[in-house]
Design an enzyme around this catalytic site. Structure first.
Site, PDB file in Angstrom:
ATOM      1  CD  GLU A  35      -2.953  -0.713  -0.210  1.00  0.00           C
ATOM      2  OE1 GLU A  35      -2.987   0.431  -0.683  1.00  0.00           O
ATOM      3  OE2 GLU A  35      -3.573  -1.664  -0.731  1.00  0.00           O
ATOM      4  CE1 TYR A 118      -6.175   3.755  -0.528  1.00  0.00           C
ATOM      5  CE2 TYR A 118      -3.873   3.382   0.069  1.00  0.00           C
ATOM      6  CZ  TYR A 118      -4.998   3.028  -0.638  1.00  0.00           C
ATOM      7  OH  TYR A 118      -4.974   1.923  -1.433  1.00  0.00           O
ATOM      8  CG  ASP A 136      -7.397   4.721  -4.749  1.00  0.00           C
ATOM      9  OD1 ASP A 136      -8.616   4.832  -5.045  1.00  0.00           O
ATOM     10  OD2 ASP A 136      -6.633   3.953  -5.361  1.00  0.00           O
TER      11      ASP A 136
END
Ligand code: SF4
Length: 291
Positions: A35, A118, A136
């Protein structure tokens, strides 16, 4: 208007990409690394580096034991190298404070250094199957079009964006997590920024933007991400010099990478401030910890 999980999930089952960090055996640590790497770098460039990192540093503690210099070398050309140091800081905290296990709840993840809104939710959802809105750029764009009928997403607002997606996430944890992955994938593969492939889109018949006749984007102008000539390019060139040597280098070895002295100096200063480069007592330059 919302997005129908019964339509989106079968599409994802069929068309979602097979990625190593989506494999069932991938650890939460592997998901966290992916990520951070994927935030500003495309999948094709991340995949080989991710594989290398996970084989070299399979646990947070193994990355935490590496030096900043090693980590920056291994980051290679992924760009935005401060992310490598953020990952190192998170790994150090996980190893020291969480028994080397990546936390599973959003608030604990958010308390780690370098983990933002996020990433915390992406790890909770994709590593642990939790219900958490994962928003996102791709998701913002899909929601702007399919739900709000706009040509593109306006300026980001974490609170509003999260509430927006939360409102139509499926109730059950595992289903919500898969829905989040599917929504991101739809934005990456079909509802592309410049040329959305609406005829191939599983939710086209309920897309608000389609129904409204595809009105042009009317929000504030989008920032165009250029690279050539930017400080980002110059910083990358300076770091390339240091990654290419084992010993500290003199100033002229850095000066040759960019002819504009003002911009070059500014970039070197910013690398020093960011802790990506260190200066030796005799005035040479090196990756952090490598002198
Ligand atoms: S129909 Fe087109 S604009 Fe609407 S969500 Fe699908 S790809 Fe995006």
């Amino acid at each position: 208007m919302s997005i129908d999980a019964d339509v989106l999930l079968p599409w994802f089952d069929r068309y979602g990409r097979e990625l190593p960090w989506r494999e069932p055996e991938c650890t939460a640590w592997g998901v966290l690394v992916s990520e951070i790497m994927l935030q500003q770098t495309p999948v094709a460039r991340v995949r080989p580096i991710w594989i290398e990192w996970l084989s070299r540093w399979p646990l947070p503690s193994s990355l935490a034991a590496a030096s900043h210099g090693e980590v920056l070398r291994a980051w290679g050309k992924l760009g935005y190298p401060r992310r490598a140091l953020r990952l190192h800081a998170a790994a150090t905290a996980i190893a020291g404070e969480h028994d080397d296990v990546v936390p599973s709840d959003v608030d604990t993840l958010l308390a780690l250094p370098g983990i933002g809104a996020y990433t915390a939710r992406a790890v909770a959802a994709f590593a642990y199957g939790r219900r958490a809105p994962v928003v996102d750029t791709n998701v913002r764009r899909v929601v702007a079009r399919a739900v709000h009928g706009a040509g593109d997403a306006g300026p980001p607002s974490t609170t509003r964006d999260l509430a927006d997606v939360e409102a139509f996430l499926p109730a059950e944890n595992a289903r919500a997590a898969r829905f989040s992955a599917a929504l991101m994938e739809l934005g990456a593969l079909v509802c592309a920024a410049r040329a959305p492939r609406c005829p191939e889109c599983p939710i086209a018949d309920r897309c608000a933007w389609q129904r409204a006749g595809k009105p042009a984007y009317a929000g504030p102008p989008k920032q165009v991400q250029r690279f050539a000539g930017t400080d980002r390019q110059v910083r990358g060139l300076l770091l390339d010099v240091l990654r290419g040597t084992d010993a500290p280098v003199d100033r002229p070895a850095l000066d040759i990478v960019w002819s504009q002295a003002g911009q070059r100096d500014r970039c070197l200063d910013s690398l020093l401030v960011d802790g990506l480069v260190e200066q030796t007592v005799d005035g040479r330059f090196a990756l952090p910890g490598e002198h």
